[in-house]
Every structure is written in C-alpha cells, then in structure tokens.
Design a protein around this motif. Structure first.
Motif, PDB file in Angstrom:
ATOM      1  N   GLY A 207      -3.871   8.741   4.498  1.00  0.00           N
ATOM      2  CA  GLY A 207      -4.219   8.681   5.905  1.00  0.00           C
ATOM      3  C   GLY A 207      -3.003   8.362   6.759  1.00  0.00           C
ATOM      4  O   GLY A 207      -2.066   7.706   6.307  1.00  0.00           O
ATOM      5  N   ARG A 208      -3.024   8.814   8.003  1.00  0.00           N
ATOM      6  CA  ARG A 208      -1.924   8.547   8.927  1.00  0.00           C
ATOM      7  C   ARG A 208      -1.924   7.079   9.335  1.00  0.00           C
ATOM      8  O   ARG A 208      -2.934   6.378   9.205  1.00  0.00           O
ATOM      9  CB  ARG A 208      -2.034   9.460  10.155  1.00  0.00           C
ATOM     10  CG  ARG A 208      -3.341   9.305  10.898  1.00  0.00           C
ATOM     11  CD  ARG A 208      -3.584  10.456  11.861  1.00  0.00           C
ATOM     12  NE  ARG A 208      -2.614  10.473  12.963  1.00  0.00           N
ATOM     13  CZ  ARG A 208      -2.645  11.366  13.950  1.00  0.00           C
ATOM     14  NH1 ARG A 208      -3.567  12.325  13.959  1.00  0.00           N
ATOM     15  NH2 ARG A 208      -1.756  11.320  14.923  1.00  0.00           N
ATOM     16  N   THR A 209      -0.804   6.625   9.856  1.00  0.00           N
ATOM     17  CA  THR A 209      -0.662   5.192  10.168  1.00  0.00           C
ATOM     18  C   THR A 209      -0.134   4.955  11.581  1.00  0.00           C
ATOM     19  O   THR A 209       0.433   3.903  11.867  1.00  0.00           O
ATOM     20  CB  THR A 209       0.296   4.527   9.154  1.00  0.00           C
ATOM     21  OG1 THR A 209       1.575   5.199   9.194  1.00  0.00           O
ATOM     22  CG2 THR A 209      -0.260   4.583   7.745  1.00  0.00           C
ATOM     23  N   GLY A 214      -2.644   0.988  12.474  1.00  0.00           N
ATOM     24  CA  GLY A 214      -1.973   1.602  11.337  1.00  0.00           C
ATOM     25  C   GLY A 214      -0.662   0.910  10.989  1.00  0.00           C
ATOM     26  O   GLY A 214       0.076   0.475  11.866  1.00  0.00           O
ATOM     27  N   CYS A 215      -0.363   0.824   9.696  1.00  0.00           N
ATOM     28  CA  CYS A 215       0.867   0.201   9.224  1.00  0.00           C
ATOM     29  C   CYS A 215       1.261   0.853   7.904  1.00  0.00           C
ATOM     30  O   CYS A 215       0.543   0.716   6.909  1.00  0.00           O
ATOM     31  CB  CYS A 215       0.698  -1.300   9.042  1.00  0.00           C
ATOM     32  SG  CYS A 215       2.155  -2.128   8.347  1.00  0.00           S
ATOM     33  N   ALA A 216       2.391   1.552   7.899  1.00  0.00           N
ATOM     34  CA  ALA A 216       2.807   2.286   6.708  1.00  0.00           C
ATOM     35  C   ALA A 216       3.090   1.345   5.532  1.00  0.00           C
ATOM     36  O   ALA A 216       2.715   1.645   4.395  1.00  0.00           O
ATOM     37  CB  ALA A 216       4.044   3.125   7.024  1.00  0.00           C
ATOM     38  N   ARG A 217       3.734   0.236   5.793  1.00  0.00           N
ATOM     39  CA  ARG A 217       4.038  -0.699   4.696  1.00  0.00           C
ATOM     40  C   ARG A 217       2.759  -1.257   4.080  1.00  0.00           C
ATOM     41  O   ARG A 217       2.638  -1.397   2.863  1.00  0.00           O
ATOM     42  CB  ARG A 217       4.919  -1.838   5.202  1.00  0.00           C
ATOM     43  CG  ARG A 217       6.330  -1.412   5.567  1.00  0.00           C
ATOM     44  CD  ARG A 217       7.231  -2.592   5.842  1.00  0.00           C
ATOM     45  NE  ARG A 217       8.521  -2.131   6.336  1.00  0.00           N
ATOM     46  CZ  ARG A 217       9.498  -1.675   5.559  1.00  0.00           C
ATOM     47  NH1 ARG A 217       9.329  -1.637   4.248  1.00  0.00           N
ATOM     48  NH2 ARG A 217      10.637  -1.284   6.091  1.00  0.00           N
ATOM     49  N   LYS A 218       1.822  -1.579   4.936  1.00  0.00           N
ATOM     50  CA  LYS A 218       0.553  -2.121   4.448  1.00  0.00           C
ATOM     51  C   LYS A 218      -0.194  -1.081   3.615  1.00  0.00           C
ATOM     52  O   LYS A 218      -0.787  -1.404   2.576  1.00  0.00           O
ATOM     53  CB  LYS A 218      -0.303  -2.575   5.635  1.00  0.00           C
ATOM     54  CG  LYS A 218      -1.488  -3.440   5.261  1.00  0.00           C
ATOM     55  CD  LYS A 218      -2.233  -3.887   6.525  1.00  0.00           C
ATOM     56  CE  LYS A 218      -1.415  -4.874   7.325  1.00  0.00           C
ATOM     57  NZ  LYS A 218      -2.208  -5.390   8.480  1.00  0.00           N
ATOM     58  N   LEU A 219      -0.163   0.179   4.048  1.00  0.00           N
ATOM     59  CA  LEU A 219      -0.842   1.234   3.298  1.00  0.00           C
ATOM     60  C   LEU A 219      -0.177   1.447   1.941  1.00  0.00           C
ATOM     61  O   LEU A 219      -0.870   1.608   0.923  1.00  0.00           O
ATOM     62  CB  LEU A 219      -0.836   2.537   4.092  1.00  0.00           C
ATOM     63  CG  LEU A 219      -1.514   3.740   3.419  1.00  0.00           C
ATOM     64  CD1 LEU A 219      -2.970   3.436   3.098  1.00  0.00           C
ATOM     65  CD2 LEU A 219      -1.408   4.983   4.300  1.00  0.00           C
ATOM     66  N   TYR A 220       1.136   1.461   1.912  1.00  0.00           N
ATOM     67  CA  TYR A 220       1.867   1.637   0.654  1.00  0.00           C
ATOM     68  C   TYR A 220       1.484   0.547  -0.348  1.00  0.00           C
ATOM     69  O   TYR A 220       1.194   0.834  -1.517  1.00  0.00           O
ATOM     70  CB  TYR A 220       3.363   1.595   0.926  1.00  0.00           C
ATOM     71  CG  TYR A 220       4.238   1.969  -0.253  1.00  0.00           C
ATOM     72  CD1 TYR A 220       4.594   3.292  -0.488  1.00  0.00           C
ATOM     73  CD2 TYR A 220       4.724   0.990  -1.133  1.00  0.00           C
ATOM     74  CE1 TYR A 220       5.412   3.647  -1.558  1.00  0.00           C
ATOM     75  CE2 TYR A 220       5.537   1.332  -2.203  1.00  0.00           C
ATOM     76  CZ  TYR A 220       5.879   2.658  -2.409  1.00  0.00           C
ATOM     77  OH  TYR A 220       6.686   2.996  -3.485  1.00  0.00           O
ATOM     78  N   GLU A 221       1.449  -0.690   0.114  1.00  0.00           N
ATOM     79  CA  GLU A 221       1.074  -1.812  -0.756  1.00  0.00           C
ATOM     80  C   GLU A 221      -0.382  -1.688  -1.212  1.00  0.00           C
ATOM     81  O   GLU A 221      -0.701  -1.952  -2.380  1.00  0.00           O
ATOM     82  CB  GLU A 221       1.299  -3.135  -0.023  1.00  0.00           C
ATOM     83  CG  GLU A 221       2.770  -3.440   0.250  1.00  0.00           C
ATOM     84  CD  GLU A 221       2.949  -4.654   1.134  1.00  0.00           C
ATOM     85  OE1 GLU A 221       1.919  -5.286   1.506  1.00  0.00           O
ATOM     86  OE2 GLU A 221       4.103  -4.985   1.463  1.00  0.00           O
ATOM     87  N   SER A 222      -1.265  -1.301  -0.296  1.00  0.00           N
ATOM     88  CA  SER A 222      -2.680  -1.181  -0.640  1.00  0.00           C
ATOM     89  C   SER A 222      -2.892  -0.176  -1.766  1.00  0.00           C
ATOM     90  O   SER A 222      -3.597  -0.451  -2.742  1.00  0.00           O
ATOM     91  CB  SER A 222      -3.485  -0.736   0.584  1.00  0.00           C
ATOM     92  OG  SER A 222      -3.536  -1.737   1.566  1.00  0.00           O
ATOM     93  N   VAL A 223      -2.304   1.004  -1.619  1.00  0.00           N
ATOM     94  CA  VAL A 223      -2.504   2.050  -2.616  1.00  0.00           C
ATOM     95  C   VAL A 223      -1.910   1.637  -3.954  1.00  0.00           C
ATOM     96  O   VAL A 223      -2.542   1.795  -5.011  1.00  0.00           O
ATOM     97  CB  VAL A 223      -1.909   3.388  -2.137  1.00  0.00           C
ATOM     98  CG1 VAL A 223      -1.962   4.424  -3.253  1.00  0.00           C
ATOM     99  CG2 VAL A 223      -2.655   3.891  -0.907  1.00  0.00           C
TER     100      VAL A 223
END
Length: 297
Positions: A207-209, A214-223
C-alpha cells in the motif's frame, strides 16, 4: 516404483492430495488466466475444472484446513477483494473488507450457503471505496462490525494485536501492521496457513504511504516483523490486486516483492517518490468509512 503405483496404494484422501501436489507444477500457470477471466465477470467465483483444482486460491486452502468454507470475491471498480470464511459445521461466518457496490451479491451468497454472518471486519479505513459494513448491519440481525482501534473509525468491536475473531471452531488472529494507515491490520488463520494482509502487503507490491498517516518506515517494519515471519507456505490474500493475481505466499513475497526485498532506506526512497495521483474517491470514502460506511445524505 512409479508415482502412479505409489498413489494407487494410499487412502482416497491421501491419494487426492498426492495427485494435487503432482499436478501443481503443470497447472499453476493457469492461475493468471483464471484471474483475468474473472476480471471480466466481477463478483462471479471462477469455476475450476477438477483437474485444475490446484489453483492456489482454492485447492490449497481446502487441502490444509478441514471444515473451512472460503470464498474470494472481487469488486471491479476499486479492484477490491472481499473474503468470506465460515465453519462448515456451525455455519458461523465472517466477512473481510465488504464493498458497498457488491452488498447484494454478497448477501445473496451468504443466504444461498445458509451462513450466519457474525462479524464484518475491515482491515483498515479504506480511501478508494465505501465499505458495506454499516448497511449489512441493517440487513442482517446480530451482525457486528469490527476494525482496528487505531483506525479512528466507528465499529462495534475494536481490535488490536493478538485479538481473535472466532467463527465456529476457526479463528483469525489480529496482527497490527500500520504504515499504509495507523489502523491497518492483518488477519492470520489459526494454523498460519492464510494471511489477509489488507493494503499492508499486496502481491508484488504494498500500500502507498503518502496520505492517511502513511509512514514508509513503519510499513517496512510491519511487513518484515508481522508478515514475513509467517511460514513460507502461508497464503497471502491482499485487499486489492490490479493485475488479475488472486493469491501469493509469504515465501514468494519475501523473495520476489520488488519493494520489500530492498533495504529499509531503499524502500523509503521508493515510497517517497511514487508521485501517485490522489485516489478518486478519497473525499467521499474516508468520511463514510469513519462511520462504518453509513452517513447522512
């Protein structure tokens, strides 16, 4: 000893599974064509020939979890997947990410299958379509809505890390996977054979951030921490797909996802430079979804 002679000596159920594994290599290539045909007939489940029952979205699921009914449904305008899961014995069911435009189709299927829908859950507050959860509650007595407690949206049930959504003898466990939005969550089956990843992890994407917290760093860590730690063979069912793909696996995405196989810094740079247009329905979808899809007009 040949494969055929070995298969002929095992029990019927084992024989069917062995044949499935044997045919998988030659039939998985049909998955894309199958998905493409479904895109031109949105909302209609694909009819699968018995010899092609190795399509991962159906056969693998049936082979792994006894007593689970599973349907993957599609809404063409927003390319959204809705998932219906039920206990075949008790008929208790849940639905994930239902869409307003397809509420009649979904309720018709639930009625035809004789299911008792207990919970309608959204993986996050969607920006590209309006959920049918609120309207479903008006048409099905006893139905409860559910969403992450971090979403800021209204619901009957607020979910967070480790919570379980039960239906019959089955359940899904919540894993908080923020990054696309603060309230994104993934739902993992009890045997960790299926993961419904919302917009956190898409098939060969994510998903876009760039809006809605939205937060790219947070998404990277989540996945990496919440999804890529699941077994390789765990089936990945996202909230959307725009290329006709219906399912992936954790192992595939860990190896082939063009964004999430990068370093965190590379991923952040990619996500910060997508320059995507604003979702066309965001101005009406987000306000509606914050109140469970039902708003005064």
């Amino acid at each position: 000893m040949t494969m055929c002679s070995v298969i002929s000596r095992v029990k019927p159920v084992q024989r069917a599974l062995a044949l499935t594994l044997r045919f998988r290599a030659t039939t998985e290539g049909s998955s894309y064509a199958l998905a493409e045909s479904r895109r031109f007939c949105p909302g209609v489940s694909a009819v699968i020939d018995p010899l092609r029952a190795t399509s991962r979205s159906y056969c693998s699921r049936m082979a792994l979890t006894e007593g689970l009914l599973f349907r993957q449904l599609f809404e063409s305008e927003s390319s959204t997947y809705t998932y219906l899961l039920a206990d075949t014995e008790t008929k208790e069911a849940i639905v994930i990410d239902p869409v307003l435009e397809t509420i009649d189709r979904d309720l018709k299927l639930i009625h035809e299958l004789g299911l008792n829908l207990k919970v309608a859950v959204n993986t996050h507050c969607h920006a590209d379509h309006i959920t049918s959860t609120g309207l479903m509650k008006e048409r099905l007595v006893g139905l409860k809505s559910a969403i992450s407690k971090y979403s800021g949206a209204s619901a009957d049930i607020f979910l967070s890390e480790g919570d379980k959504i039960s239906f019959g003898k089955h359940h899904l466990t919540v894993r908080d996977t923020p990054g696309h939005t603060d309230g994104c969550m993934s739902l993992v089956s009890g045997d960790q054979s299926m993961a419904f990843t919302g917009d956190a992890l898409l098939i060969r994407g994510c998903g876009r951030t760039d809006f809605q917290q939205g937060c790219a760093r947070k998404l990277y860590e989540s996945v990496h921490q919440k999804i890529f730690t699941l077994p390789d063979q765990c089936l990945v069912y996202p909230a959307h797909d725009y290329l006709g793909q219906t399912v992936s696996t954790v192992g595939e995405e860990r190896r082939f996802n063009p964004r999430l196989t990068k370093t965190e810094e590379e991923f952040v740079n990619i996500m910060n430079n997508l320059n995507l247009p604003k979702p066309s329905k965001i101005d009406i979808s987000v306000p509606a979804n914050l109140v469970c899809g039902v708003q005064e007009v």
